[in-house]
Design a protein around this motif. Structure first.
Motif, PDB file in Angstrom:
ATOM      1  N   PHE A 114       4.298   3.746   2.414  1.00 55.95           N
ATOM      2  CA  PHE A 114       4.438   2.905   1.842  1.00 55.95           C
ATOM      3  C   PHE A 114       4.146   2.228   3.580  1.00 55.95           C
ATOM      4  O   PHE A 114       4.238   2.505   4.854  1.00 55.95           O
ATOM      5  CB  PHE A 114       5.488   1.974   1.486  1.00 55.95           C
ATOM      6  CG  PHE A 114       6.680   2.086   1.847  1.00 55.95           C
ATOM      7  CD1 PHE A 114       6.977   0.601   2.964  1.00 55.95           C
ATOM      8  CD2 PHE A 114       7.490   2.806   1.197  1.00 55.95           C
ATOM      9  CE1 PHE A 114       8.143   0.702   2.881  1.00 55.95           C
ATOM     10  CE2 PHE A 114       8.666   2.907   2.275  1.00 55.95           C
ATOM     11  CZ  PHE A 114       8.785   1.220   3.216  1.00 55.95           C
TER      12      PHE A 114
ATOM     13  N   VAL B 287       8.739   0.657  -4.529  1.00 52.67           N
ATOM     14  CA  VAL B 287       7.885   1.132  -3.187  1.00 52.67           C
ATOM     15  C   VAL B 287       8.854   1.369  -2.246  1.00 52.67           C
ATOM     16  O   VAL B 287       9.209   2.243  -1.613  1.00 52.67           O
ATOM     17  CB  VAL B 287       6.691   0.736  -2.858  1.00 52.67           C
ATOM     18  CG1 VAL B 287       6.194   1.598  -2.097  1.00 52.67           C
ATOM     19  CG2 VAL B 287       6.116   0.648  -4.699  1.00 52.67           C
TER      20      VAL B 287
ATOM     21  N   HIS C  18      -4.927   7.322  -3.390  1.00 52.89           N
ATOM     22  CA  HIS C  18      -3.543   6.210  -2.178  1.00 52.89           C
ATOM     23  C   HIS C  18      -3.930   4.497  -3.215  1.00 52.89           C
ATOM     24  O   HIS C  18      -4.641   4.418  -4.129  1.00 52.89           O
ATOM     25  CB  HIS C  18      -4.130   5.212  -1.131  1.00 52.89           C
ATOM     26  CG  HIS C  18      -4.595   6.388   0.038  1.00 52.89           C
ATOM     27  ND1 HIS C  18      -5.112   7.543   0.019  1.00 52.89           N
ATOM     28  CD2 HIS C  18      -3.965   6.484   1.254  1.00 52.89           C
ATOM     29  CE1 HIS C  18      -4.694   8.430   1.284  1.00 52.89           C
ATOM     30  NE2 HIS C  18      -3.396   7.604   1.772  1.00 52.89           N
TER      31      HIS C  18
ATOM     32  N   THR D 111       1.387  -1.106  -0.067  1.00 54.18           N
ATOM     33  CA  THR D 111      -0.130  -0.012  -0.105  1.00 54.18           C
ATOM     34  C   THR D 111       0.779   0.670  -0.004  1.00 54.18           C
ATOM     35  O   THR D 111       1.802   1.132   0.305  1.00 54.18           O
ATOM     36  CB  THR D 111      -1.446   0.210   1.210  1.00 54.18           C
ATOM     37  OG1 THR D 111      -0.056   0.506   2.549  1.00 54.18           O
ATOM     38  CG2 THR D 111      -1.697  -1.132   1.119  1.00 54.18           C
ATOM     39  N   PHE D 112       0.423   2.495  -1.015  1.00 56.28           N
ATOM     40  CA  PHE D 112       1.225   3.845  -0.702  1.00 56.28           C
ATOM     41  C   PHE D 112       0.680   4.799  -1.311  1.00 56.28           C
ATOM     42  O   PHE D 112      -0.845   4.770  -1.723  1.00 56.28           O
ATOM     43  CB  PHE D 112       2.770   3.373  -1.518  1.00 56.28           C
ATOM     44  CG  PHE D 112       1.880   2.527  -3.141  1.00 56.28           C
ATOM     45  CD1 PHE D 112       2.055   3.781  -4.305  1.00 56.28           C
ATOM     46  CD2 PHE D 112       2.177   1.396  -3.665  1.00 56.28           C
ATOM     47  CE1 PHE D 112       1.632   3.076  -5.495  1.00 56.28           C
ATOM     48  CE2 PHE D 112       1.713   1.281  -4.950  1.00 56.28           C
ATOM     49  CZ  PHE D 112       1.911   2.228  -5.846  1.00 56.28           C
TER      50      PHE D 112
END
Length: 178
Positions: A168, A161, A83, A60-61
């Protein structure tokens, strides 16, 4: 007159229904500022990171204040979402079939330990003030201004990432396929 920021809405996501009290437990991850057993909660802004089956690996970032324009363009240049949540394609069916329970807490006994991830902790037992049944995870995710990406593997995006200037979370990556 002092203006206090509004108290955050805090939640805990579980696949277990009917939890009436959350008892402090050892942290599953290492944090330098944790000194005992605790109850974890997530703020509303980053709740989407946990709207998935518990063991589902995810990357997730989002762009933070220090994210470079190059990283914004590389990772988020073609999305209007605030997001991104990337999951492995192999989890699609489990995501469709899983029911989640979103427990809400009063924020009084919780303290912020990780702003980037939206993590709050309490060293006291926590009583839910509300619970919401989530029986359509994808609809719940897509209602939150996020981009949901299904990918054959998360390994490359996780590394990219992690090495970027993005904010993140890499969650349950021990379950990711190579």
């Amino acid at each position: 007159m002092h203006l206090h920021p509004p108290k955050p809405r805090l939640f805990h996501i579980s696949e277990q229904p009917g939890i009436s009290i959350f008892t402090p437990r050892p942290s599953p991850s290492h944090f330098d500022n944790i000194t005992g057993n605790l109850v974890f909660a997530i703020n509303d802004q980053l709740l989407h990171n946990y709207l998935l089956p518990r063991d589902c690996p995810r990357v997730t970032f989002y762009a933070g204040a220090n994210t470079t324009d190059a990283d914004k363009q590389r990772f988020m240049g073609n999305t209007t979402a605030s997001h991104v949540v990337a999951v492995e394609s192999g989890w699609y069916q489990r995501i469709k079939e899983t029911t989640l329970y979103c427990y809400e807490f009063l924020s009084d006994d919780f303290v912020l330990i990780d702003e980037c991830a939206g993590y709050y902790v309490s060293y006291k037992p926590a009583l839910p003030i509300a619970v919401t049944v989530i029986d359509d995870i994808m609809a719940a995710l897509l209602s939150r201004n996020i981009e949901l990406r299904f990918m054959p593997s998360l390994i490359c995006i996780a590394e990219a990432v992690r090495d970027s200037s993005l904010q993140f979370s890499l969650i349950r990556m021990r379950n990711a396929k190579g």
